[in-house]
Design a protein around this motif. Structure first.
Motif, short mmCIF file in Angstrom:
data_model
loop_
_atom_site.label_atom_id
_atom_site.label_comp_id
_atom_site.label_asym_id
_atom_site.label_seq_id
_atom_site.Cartn_x
_atom_site.Cartn_y
_atom_site.Cartn_z
N SER A 17 29.88 22.85 33.37
CA SER A 17 30.28 23.25 34.71
C SER A 17 31.53 24.12 34.67
O SER A 17 32.34 24.01 33.75
N LEU A 18 31.64 24.96 35.67
CA LEU A 18 32.84 25.74 35.91
C LEU A 18 33.05 25.85 37.41
O LEU A 18 32.07 25.83 38.17
N ARG A 19 34.30 26.00 37.82
CA ARG A 19 34.59 26.30 39.22
C ARG A 19 35.36 27.59 39.30
O ARG A 19 36.47 27.70 38.76
N LEU A 20 34.79 28.56 39.97
CA LEU A 20 35.45 29.83 40.21
C LEU A 20 36.22 29.76 41.51
O LEU A 20 35.79 29.12 42.47
N SER A 21 37.36 30.43 41.53
CA SER A 21 38.16 30.54 42.74
C SER A 21 38.38 32.00 43.06
O SER A 21 38.43 32.85 42.17
N CYS A 22 38.53 32.28 44.34
CA CYS A 22 38.82 33.63 44.78
C CYS A 22 39.91 33.54 45.84
O CYS A 22 39.69 33.01 46.92
N ALA A 23 41.08 34.03 45.47
CA ALA A 23 42.23 34.01 46.39
C ALA A 23 42.27 35.32 47.15
O ALA A 23 42.20 36.40 46.56
N ALA A 24 42.38 35.21 48.46
CA ALA A 24 42.37 36.39 49.32
C ALA A 24 43.71 36.59 49.99
O ALA A 24 44.38 35.64 50.38
N SER A 25 44.10 37.83 50.09
CA SER A 25 45.29 38.18 50.86
C SER A 25 44.88 39.14 51.96
O SER A 25 44.02 39.98 51.76
N GLY A 26 45.48 38.98 53.11
CA GLY A 26 45.10 39.82 54.23
C GLY A 26 44.84 38.97 55.46
O GLY A 26 44.64 37.77 55.37
N ARG A 27 44.80 39.64 56.59
CA ARG A 27 44.73 38.90 57.84
C ARG A 27 43.34 38.46 58.22
O ARG A 27 43.18 37.64 59.10
N THR A 28 42.30 38.99 57.58
CA THR A 28 40.95 38.76 58.07
C THR A 28 40.19 37.66 57.37
O THR A 28 39.09 37.34 57.77
N PHE A 29 40.75 37.05 56.32
CA PHE A 29 39.98 36.13 55.51
C PHE A 29 39.32 35.04 56.33
O PHE A 29 38.14 34.76 56.18
#
Length: 128
Positions: A17-29
């Motif tokens: 198993s793996l867990r991917l993360s995606c960090a977002a910057s910005g006002r619309t997430f």
């Protein structure tokens, strides 16, 4: 627009198993639908999973259904992809993406051209 940064990729044995993360910057997430796509060497980029702005609607490619789970934490501006029972054919660069036009909608879309922002990708390699 939003900036997206993926993490969590790596090398894992088949069945792991793996867990991917995606960090977002910005006002619309918090109002955007978020998706994961992947691209293996010599192949076109393909859809993996998508989640709407609230997390109430998800959709998966048949190849990952029952093994992968997409989720999001709007308070942390992060979307996740939990990948279980990994197979060698899951090896690819995984990309996080944002569908800004699906803002605050219950429905989701899964065509690559619907997603306007993309991360740089994270490599996942599954050994047999």
């Amino acid at each position: 627009q939003v900036q997206l940064v993926e993490s969590g990729g790596g090398l894992v044995q088949a069945g792991g198993s793996l867990r991917l993360s995606c960090a977002a910057s910005g006002r619309t997430f918090s109002s955007d639908a978020m998706g994961w796509f992947r691209q293996a060497p010599g192949k076109e980029r393909e859809f993996v999973a998508v989640i709407n702005w609230s997390g109430g609607t998800t959709y998966y490619a048949d190849s990952v259904k029952g093994r992968f789970t997409i989720s999001r934490d709007n308070a942390k501006n992060t979307v996740y992809l939990q990948m279980n029972s990994l197979k060698p054919e899951d090896s690819a660069v995984y990309y996080c993406s944002a569908d800004h036009a699906a803002r605050s909608m219950a429905v989701v879309r899964f065509h690559e051209e619907d997603f306007g922002s993309w991360g740089q990708g994270t490599q996942v390699t599954v050994s047999s």
